[in-house]
Design a protein around this motif. Sequence first.
Motif, PDB file in Angstrom:
ATOM      1  N   ASN A  32     -24.188   1.363  -9.063  1.00 12.55           N
ATOM      2  CA  ASN A  32     -24.522   2.278  -8.165  1.00 12.55           C
ATOM      3  C   ASN A  32     -23.307   3.995  -9.042  1.00 12.55           C
ATOM      4  OD1 ASN A  32     -21.296   2.092  -8.437  1.00 12.55           O
ATOM      5  ND2 ASN A  32     -20.922   0.864  -6.582  1.00 12.55           N
ATOM      6  N   ALA A  33     -23.425   4.810  -8.344  1.00 12.68           N
ATOM      7  CA  ALA A  33     -23.102   6.083  -8.530  1.00 12.68           C
ATOM      8  C   ALA A  33     -22.426   6.242  -9.171  1.00 12.68           C
ATOM      9  CB  ALA A  33     -23.005   6.958  -7.402  1.00 12.68           C
ATOM     10  N   LYS A  34     -20.984   5.002  -9.013  1.00 12.57           N
ATOM     11  CA  LYS A  34     -19.763   5.137 -10.183  1.00 12.57           C
ATOM     12  C   LYS A  34     -19.058   4.473 -10.863  1.00 12.57           C
ATOM     13  CE  LYS A  34     -14.799   5.776  -8.722  1.00 12.57           C
ATOM     14  NZ  LYS A  34     -13.848   5.831  -7.985  1.00 12.57           N
ATOM     15  N   ASN A  77     -16.567   2.283 -14.929  1.00 14.30           N
ATOM     16  CA  ASN A  77     -16.539   4.017 -14.389  1.00 14.30           C
ATOM     17  C   ASN A  77     -17.216   4.886 -15.184  1.00 14.30           C
ATOM     18  OD1 ASN A  77     -16.065   6.292 -13.343  1.00 14.30           O
ATOM     19  ND2 ASN A  77     -13.650   5.910 -12.428  1.00 14.30           N
ATOM     20  N   THR A 117     -27.163  -3.038  -6.922  1.00 10.27           N
ATOM     21  CA  THR A 117     -26.504  -3.767  -6.588  1.00 10.27           C
ATOM     22  C   THR A 117     -25.346  -5.046  -6.455  1.00 10.27           C
ATOM     23  OG1 THR A 117     -26.282  -2.700  -4.245  1.00 10.27           O
ATOM     24  CG2 THR A 117     -25.744  -1.369  -5.992  1.00 10.27           C
ATOM     25  N   LEU A 155     -19.479  -2.488  -4.920  1.00 16.79           N
ATOM     26  CA  LEU A 155     -18.791  -1.234  -3.896  1.00 16.79           C
ATOM     27  C   LEU A 155     -18.510   0.045  -4.347  1.00 16.79           C
ATOM     28  CD1 LEU A 155     -16.589  -4.047  -2.375  1.00 16.79           C
ATOM     29  CD2 LEU A 155     -18.866  -3.679  -1.694  1.00 16.79           C
ATOM     30  N   ASP A 156     -18.635   1.350  -3.425  1.00 10.85           N
ATOM     31  CA  ASP A 156     -18.136   2.420  -3.924  1.00 10.85           C
ATOM     32  C   ASP A 156     -16.709   2.635  -4.102  1.00 10.85           C
ATOM     33  OD1 ASP A 156     -20.432   3.134  -2.446  1.00 10.85           O
ATOM     34  OD2 ASP A 156     -19.749   3.540  -1.038  1.00 10.85           O
ATOM     35  N   ASP A 157     -15.791   1.406  -4.229  1.00  9.61           N
ATOM     36  CA  ASP A 157     -15.032   1.749  -4.708  1.00  9.61           C
ATOM     37  C   ASP A 157     -14.413  -0.107  -5.375  1.00  9.61           C
ATOM     38  OD1 ASP A 157     -14.467   0.346  -2.444  1.00  9.61           O
ATOM     39  OD2 ASP A 157     -12.567   0.654  -2.027  1.00  9.61           O
ATOM     40  N   THR A 183     -10.447  -3.839  -5.774  1.00 11.64           N
ATOM     41  CA  THR A 183     -11.056  -2.300  -5.624  1.00 11.64           C
ATOM     42  C   THR A 183     -10.029  -1.925  -6.831  1.00 11.64           C
ATOM     43  OG1 THR A 183      -9.384  -1.906  -4.096  1.00 11.64           O
ATOM     44  CG2 THR A 183     -11.699  -2.066  -3.013  1.00 11.64           C
TER      45      THR A 183
END
Length: 287
Positions: A6-8, A25, A88, A117-119, A285
Amino acid sequence: MITLKNAKYVMELSNVGAEIHSLINTQQGNQYIWNGDPAFWGRHTPLLFPVTGPLPDGHIQVQGKSYPMPVNGFARDMPFQVLSHTETEAVFLLSSNEETKAFYPFDFSLQVTHTLLDDGYRSTAQIKANEQLWCTFGWHPAFSLDMNQNGADLSTFVVEFEQEESVDRLYPVNGIFKTEKQFLHHQKTLQLSRTETDKGPIVLNGLRSAWVKLSSTQGKHSVTVQRADMPTLVIWTKEQLHAQFICVEPMYSFQDAARNPELSKMEGMLHLAAGESRTFSNAFTFN
């Protein structure tokens, strides 16, 4: 290997054991998951099924018949079928077959989903019983002590609890639990040390906290483990070897080699009737 992104984050997974091998990351370059160096411990984030912990003579019994069973079960070493794979999320399935029945004579399915997840990520396991069975389950993620890219020592890490905790600690000696009374005594943090981890797994039951957080005084990156409905928490690293990882493991149960080997009478086992299922879903997370 299967890659999620994903973006991160970028995650690498294997169909063997539906195991996460890497989580990076991409914005900062830090790796959260242990690299699996076989000189210390050749795993990354194994799942534990259908048993956890040592067993009497390395065997279980079902209706009096004996079956060999590896410590922490066989699922972590089995090839899973990849049911689906998006950018994802990956979904894996292990169904009972001739190989599994050499260890565990039940018809079952174990579906595992890893979702970025985003985090961080969420791991979900659904155990379905095609006939009456007994089992337990646990996640066994190994987090890198180099998550801050600085070679930090274990002694710089702290486990923080959501709530103030007062519980005993169990740890196995030659496979049999000893009890350290009031290991946590009205405290919200546990300072990690080789002195304690060299005794063996730190097995904690009766915690009230919904989450625990692993962090170091030597950097800003941390891991928060949501316990969900897992009654047991195990903290472990390889004894005597000063390996650069620590496992923070939410489990349904973790028992010792003194338990009754008959599955239907074994302490800490989940009973499922034919057609029933049980799902465990835990978020991990990162900061």
